[in-house]
Structures are given as C-alpha cells and as structure tokens.
Enzyme design. Structure first.
Site, PDB file in Angstrom:
ATOM      1  N   GLY A   1       0.783  -1.233   0.000  1.00 48.82           N
ATOM      2  CA  GLY A   1       0.000   0.000   0.000  1.00 48.82           C
ATOM      3  C   GLY A   1       0.812   1.280   0.000  1.00 48.82           C
TER       4      GLY A   1
ATOM      5  NE  ARG B   1      -5.501  11.973  -6.760  1.00 51.12           N
ATOM      6  CZ  ARG B   1      -4.660  12.660  -7.522  1.00 51.12           C
ATOM      7  NH1 ARG B   1      -3.379  12.674  -7.248  1.00 51.12           N
ATOM      8  NH2 ARG B   1      -5.089  13.325  -8.565  1.00 51.12           N
TER       9      ARG B   1
ATOM     10  CG  ASP C   1     -13.274   0.388  -4.429  1.00 52.19           C
ATOM     11  OD1 ASP C   1     -14.309   0.906  -3.978  1.00 52.19           O
ATOM     12  OD2 ASP C   1     -12.214   0.327  -3.772  1.00 52.19           O
TER      13      ASP C   1
END
Length: 252
Positions: A5, A62, A139
């Site tokens: 991740g 973001r 997703d």
C-alpha cells in the site's frame, strides 16, 4: 510489492503532475493538493527485472468533491443493507446532483441516467488524450464521473489499442481499447446494485438507459475527435476518416 500500500517518490511526483495535467486538459478529475516525502524506506523493482532497490516513500494528498464510487453502493447491495444503501444514495443525490428533486419518485432512475451519460463522457475524454486507467474496476469508478485514481495509469506515446499501463494486468483486461466496454460492465454492476430500490417499471427503464450508453459514448467520442481534426458540420465520411487515421497511426 506484496500489497504494502505504499508509494515511492518518483511515482508520486508523476501522479501529482498527471492529475493537474488532466485538470487543465478539461477532464474531470481529483486534484493533487500536496506531496509529502517520507523517511520510510520502500523496496521496489522499478523495471520488473529482478533488481530491487530501496527508494524513498511519499504520500500524495488528493482532493475531490466526493469519493463515493460504484463500489460504495455495490458493497451495500451485496450485503443486503438496503436501508443504509437508500440513505447513502439519497445523501449523494442531495449533495451532488442538485438537478434531481428529492421528492421525485424516479430520483434513483434519474441518478442512474446521469451517471451513465457522464461516465460515457469521461471515458471518451480519456480516449481523446490517449489516457489509460490501469485498474478500471467498480471501486475506481466515481459516481460523480471524475478520474479519482492514478495508480497505475499511462498516456500512449503513439496509438496502440492494446496499450496497458499496468504491468500486473497480464490478461490485458484494462487495455485502452477496452475502457469503454469496461465502463459498460461497471455501470451494469451499478444497475444491479440499484435494482432492489426500483419498481418493475423503473427497472425496465433503467435497462433501456444502460442500452443507450454505447450511443452516448460513440457520439461524444466522435465529437471530440472531429474537434481535434477541425471538422465542421456533419458528414457521413467523418467517422470513416477518424477510423482511417487511427488505423494509419497504428501502422506507422
């Protein structure tokens, strides 16, 4: 990568610059607000040749009006949490779809119609600049039809319908020429998630709306490429010219 991740600095800089470029190209997108370099070491095989090196990690912050995705409704429908799904959907419509009246019994149908047409528009815009989204699953598809994910992604240097920016996509499921079809697949999953909230008449109308996706996409795709070529008005040979030039690009 073992699904850690994490992101490294070089890919984070690239992601930051790309989303800003997409914004100024007029393509709906999330925006990069900041990039923070981490002191943590991240091990990456940059060229996938077995040469693993230590790199500096980084985090890109973001921003978007909403991070709700098709998957946000899909997971609730799959688990049978219909009351929560209805409450979430009403919230999304109230906050982000002001043209839809909350007292309209067809509001979910109107919502679906908007998402279908705007998704077609977004993917046509991607194609107009040669942008390939590396992981087009439910997703990563925004309910507001904006580009929310930039990992992995890529721009074609030259026209190649089989272009894939994701090195882990061995089956080329998300190659650039498949993006419109994958969009249709994801919208069909959205319709499947909405069906428990629709009456029989609305289900039939929603299916008809989904059938119109391909035409929406084709019209918008053609408009964008005609603008690039400076073609004015309507001519039956326009589509042939666009297809011909893409084919020539492939041969060059």
């Amino acid at each position: 990568r073992n699904g850690d991740g994490r992101a490294v600095l070089r890919s984070s800089v690239r992601e930051f610059l790309c989303s800003e470029a997409m914004h100024y190209l007029g393509i709906p997108t999330s925006r990069a607000a900041s990039l923070v370099v981490s002191d943590d070491d991240v091990w990456r095989d940059q060229f996938y040749n077995g040469n693993i090196k230590k790199e500096r990690g980084a985090v890109v912050l973001r921003l978007a009006k909403s991070w709700f995705r098709i998957g946000s409704l899909e997971v609730l429908a799959h688990s049978g949490e219909l009351d929560l799904q209805r409450r979430l959907l009403d919230f999304i419509i109230q906050e982000h779809f002001p043209s839809i009246a909350m007292n309209d019994s067809n509001r979910y149908l109107e919502f679906f119609s908007t998402v279908v047409s705007e998704t077609a528009n977004l993917i046509a815009l991607w194609m107009s600049v040669g942008f390939a989204h590396g992981v087009c699953n439910t997703d990563n598809f925004s309910l507001l039809s904006i580009t929310i994910d930039y990992g992995p992604f890529g721009f074609m240097d030259s026209y190649d319908p089989n272009f894939v920016p994701n090195t882990s996509d061995d089956e080329r499921r998300y190659k650039i020429v498949n993006q419109a079809n994958v969009g249709l697949f994801n919208l069909s999953k959205l319709l499947q998630a909405l069906k428990p909230l629709l009456d029989p008449r609305q289900k039939q109308l929603a299916s008809q709306i989904l059938e119109g996706y391909s035409e929406h996409y084709y019209i918008r795709f053609t408009e964008l490429f005609k603008t690039k070529l400076g073609l004015l008005g309507e001519n039956e040979d326009d589509n042939y010219l666009i297809a011909f030039l893409l084919k020539v690009s492939l041969l060059c």
